[in-house]
Motif scaffolding. Sequence first.
Motif, PDB file in Angstrom:
ATOM      1  N   LYS A  61      -1.576  19.353  -3.973  1.00 18.87           N
ATOM      2  CA  LYS A  61      -2.273  18.484  -3.029  1.00 18.87           C
ATOM      3  C   LYS A  61      -2.786  18.203  -3.488  1.00 18.87           C
ATOM      4  CE  LYS A  61       1.435  20.391   0.287  1.00 18.87           C
ATOM      5  NZ  LYS A  61       1.511  21.603   1.166  1.00 18.87           N
ATOM      6  N   PRO A  62      -4.301  18.928  -3.196  1.00 16.10           N
ATOM      7  CA  PRO A  62      -5.703  18.483  -3.823  1.00 16.10           C
ATOM      8  C   PRO A  62      -5.273  17.272  -4.690  1.00 16.10           C
ATOM      9  CG  PRO A  62      -5.771  20.392  -3.808  1.00 16.10           C
ATOM     10  CD  PRO A  62      -4.444  20.346  -4.017  1.00 16.10           C
ATOM     11  N   VAL A  63      -5.514  17.201  -6.055  1.00 16.33           N
ATOM     12  CA  VAL A  63      -5.467  16.316  -6.504  1.00 16.33           C
ATOM     13  C   VAL A  63      -4.518  15.139  -6.133  1.00 16.33           C
ATOM     14  CG1 VAL A  63      -3.565  16.990  -8.313  1.00 16.33           C
ATOM     15  CG2 VAL A  63      -5.308  14.821  -9.121  1.00 16.33           C
ATOM     16  N   MET A  64      -3.627  15.223  -5.611  1.00 15.48           N
ATOM     17  CA  MET A  64      -2.435  14.045  -4.743  1.00 15.48           C
ATOM     18  C   MET A  64      -3.078  13.236  -4.359  1.00 15.48           C
ATOM     19  SD  MET A  64       0.777  14.352  -7.308  1.00 15.48           S
ATOM     20  CE  MET A  64       2.104  13.775  -6.430  1.00 15.48           C
ATOM     21  N   ALA A  65      -3.761  13.884  -3.399  1.00 18.89           N
ATOM     22  CA  ALA A  65      -4.145  13.662  -2.556  1.00 18.89           C
ATOM     23  C   ALA A  65      -5.312  12.488  -2.306  1.00 18.89           C
ATOM     24  CB  ALA A  65      -4.413  14.088  -0.921  1.00 18.89           C
ATOM     25  N   SER A  66      -6.113  12.602  -3.136  1.00 20.01           N
ATOM     26  CA  SER A  66      -6.995  12.476  -3.431  1.00 20.01           C
ATOM     27  C   SER A  66      -6.855  11.039  -4.470  1.00 20.01           C
ATOM     28  CB  SER A  66      -8.339  13.324  -4.484  1.00 20.01           C
ATOM     29  OG  SER A  66      -7.915  14.075  -5.693  1.00 20.01           O
TER      30      SER A  66
ATOM     31  N   THR B 276       0.859  -0.740   0.333  1.00 19.19           N
ATOM     32  CA  THR B 276      -0.547  -0.287  -0.206  1.00 19.19           C
ATOM     33  C   THR B 276       1.194   1.236  -0.030  1.00 19.19           C
ATOM     34  OG1 THR B 276      -2.040  -0.690   1.292  1.00 19.19           O
ATOM     35  CG2 THR B 276      -1.956   1.569   1.180  1.00 19.19           C
ATOM     36  N   VAL B 277       2.101   1.130   0.501  1.00 18.89           N
ATOM     37  CA  VAL B 277       2.573   1.748   1.365  1.00 18.89           C
ATOM     38  C   VAL B 277       3.558   2.490  -0.101  1.00 18.89           C
ATOM     39  CG1 VAL B 277       5.083   3.735   2.121  1.00 18.89           C
ATOM     40  CG2 VAL B 277       3.434   2.404   3.656  1.00 18.89           C
ATOM     41  N   VAL B 278       4.450   1.779  -0.476  1.00 20.70           N
ATOM     42  CA  VAL B 278       5.739   1.781  -1.624  1.00 20.70           C
ATOM     43  C   VAL B 278       4.252   1.913  -3.339  1.00 20.70           C
ATOM     44  CG1 VAL B 278       7.287   0.447  -2.897  1.00 20.70           C
ATOM     45  CG2 VAL B 278       7.493   0.442  -0.702  1.00 20.70           C
ATOM     46  N   GLY B 279       3.759   1.047  -2.827  1.00 18.80           N
ATOM     47  CA  GLY B 279       2.472   0.636  -4.150  1.00 18.80           C
ATOM     48  C   GLY B 279       2.158   2.359  -4.641  1.00 18.80           C
ATOM     49  N   THR B 280       1.552   3.526  -3.981  1.00 16.30           N
ATOM     50  CA  THR B 280       1.212   4.362  -3.892  1.00 16.30           C
ATOM     51  C   THR B 280       1.744   5.747  -4.412  1.00 16.30           C
ATOM     52  OG1 THR B 280      -0.745   4.045  -2.240  1.00 16.30           O
ATOM     53  CG2 THR B 280      -0.463   6.085  -2.255  1.00 16.30           C
ATOM     54  N   PHE B 281       2.952   5.303  -3.889  1.00 20.02           N
ATOM     55  CA  PHE B 281       4.510   6.575  -3.931  1.00 20.02           C
ATOM     56  C   PHE B 281       4.647   6.089  -5.407  1.00 20.02           C
ATOM     57  CE2 PHE B 281       8.710   6.878  -4.589  1.00 20.02           C
ATOM     58  CZ  PHE B 281       8.979   8.255  -4.148  1.00 20.02           C
TER      59      PHE B 281
ATOM     60  N   ILE C 173      -5.929   8.691  -1.994  1.00 16.70           N
ATOM     61  CA  ILE C 173      -6.823   7.579  -1.732  1.00 16.70           C
ATOM     62  C   ILE C 173      -7.254   6.061  -2.986  1.00 16.70           C
ATOM     63  CG2 ILE C 173      -8.789   7.924  -0.905  1.00 16.70           C
ATOM     64  CD1 ILE C 173      -8.951  10.522   0.485  1.00 16.70           C
ATOM     65  N   PHE C 174      -7.303   6.303  -3.718  1.00 18.26           N
ATOM     66  CA  PHE C 174      -7.899   5.698  -4.427  1.00 18.26           C
ATOM     67  C   PHE C 174      -6.538   5.057  -5.074  1.00 18.26           C
ATOM     68  CE2 PHE C 174     -10.438   9.654  -7.517  1.00 18.26           C
ATOM     69  CZ  PHE C 174     -11.083   9.079  -6.331  1.00 18.26           C
ATOM     70  N   TYR C 175      -4.907   5.013  -5.080  1.00 23.04           N
ATOM     71  CA  TYR C 175      -4.116   3.834  -5.285  1.00 23.04           C
ATOM     72  C   TYR C 175      -4.456   3.510  -3.794  1.00 23.04           C
ATOM     73  CZ  TYR C 175      -2.586   5.490  -9.728  1.00 23.04           C
ATOM     74  OH  TYR C 175      -2.360   5.907 -10.994  1.00 23.04           O
ATOM     75  N   ALA C 176      -4.043   4.122  -2.803  1.00 23.32           N
ATOM     76  CA  ALA C 176      -4.077   3.326  -1.490  1.00 23.32           C
ATOM     77  C   ALA C 176      -5.313   2.133  -1.475  1.00 23.32           C
ATOM     78  CB  ALA C 176      -3.803   4.018  -0.396  1.00 23.32           C
ATOM     79  N   VAL C 177      -6.390   2.297  -1.298  1.00 22.81           N
ATOM     80  CA  VAL C 177      -7.577   1.602  -1.297  1.00 22.81           C
ATOM     81  C   VAL C 177      -7.106  -0.295  -2.554  1.00 22.81           C
ATOM     82  CG1 VAL C 177     -10.213   1.153  -1.552  1.00 22.81           C
ATOM     83  CG2 VAL C 177      -8.906   3.377  -0.090  1.00 22.81           C
ATOM     84  N   GLY C 178      -7.317   0.549  -3.312  1.00 23.77           N
ATOM     85  CA  GLY C 178      -6.755  -0.468  -4.329  1.00 23.77           C
ATOM     86  C   GLY C 178      -5.884  -1.628  -4.597  1.00 23.77           C
TER      87      GLY C 178
END
Length: 292
Positions: free
Chosen positions: A192-197, A81-86, A200-205
Motif C-alpha cells: 500500500k505505501p508504494v502503490m499510494a506514493s 487521471t483515474v483510468v491512467g493511474t489504474f 500520486i506520481f502517476y496521477a499528477v502526471g
Amino acid sequence: MRKLSLGQQTFNVFNITFLTILALLMFLPFLNVLAQSLSDSEAVVTGKVFFLPVDFTWINYQYVFSDASIWRSFAVTVYITVVGTFINLIATASLAYPVSRQEYMGRKYVVFFVLITMVFSVPLIPNFILMKSLGLTNSLWALLIPGAISAFNFFVMRAFFMQIPPEIIDSGRIDGCTELRMIWNIVLPLSKPVMASLGIFYAVGHWNTYMAALYYVNKPTLWPLQVKLRQLITADDINIDPSASQFSSLVHSNPEGIKMATIIIATVPIVLIYPFLQKHFVKGMMIGSVKS
C-alpha cells in the motif's frame, strides 16, 4: 529532553526561516492568481490586484462553470487521471514483481532494457509515426498506453518488492496459492505505501497531461484541461453562449479573470487529494533507503 547547543539552535532558526520564506515564494503566485479570479474586471485590468481580491465577485467562476467546453475538458482529465493511474499501477506492478524474485532467470535482461529507456528517449517524429500506425492518434489511448510504465517508478516498486521476505512468498505457495492469487492477497496488501506514493506520481502526471495531448490529439472534444487552458491563455479561445448575455462584456473586459479562474479549477482538485495520501507518500519516499 536533550538541550540543543547554540549551533543547533542557530541552524534550526535559519532552517525554519529559510523554509518559511521559500514556502511563501511558492504560495504567493498562487494567491495572486486566486485574488485575480475573485476580483472585478476593472481592478484586474488596472493592476490593482495583488494578494487580496478587489471588488470581490464570483462572475469569473460563474462563467467557467457555465462553459460546457471547460467541463468537457475537466471530465477528460478526470477520466485519464483515474483510468491512467489504474493502468500505470497494474502495468508497473506486473513488470516489477517478477523481476524482483530471485527465481526469475531473465530478470537482469529486463532490468537492463528498462534502464536503457531512462538513458535514451524516443525521438518525437518516429514516436508519432508509431502512434499513427497503431491508430492511437486522436484517441484517449494515446494519453494512456505509451506511458503505462515509468522506468523510474518501476525501479522504485521493484526495490519495494525485493524487501518483502521470501518466507512470506514461500508460505503462500505452500498453502496452494497461485501466483496471481498470491500477488492479489499477499503482495499488494503489503504494498500500500508504494502503490499510494507512485499513484500520486502517476496521477499528477496524468492531471498535468499537456505535451502528449498537444502532439497526438487534434479533436477539441478530447482535449484535457491543460490543453484547454493553453487555448484560453494563448489564443483567447473563450466561447460566449448567446443566451448568457451577462458574460459578453466580461469576456471583452476581463478575459484574465476567466483565465485565472480556470487555472484555480485546474489546480485545486489535485492539491486537495494530496493531504489524504500524504502519510503513504512519506513512507513511499523512504523505500529502498534502508537495508535490513
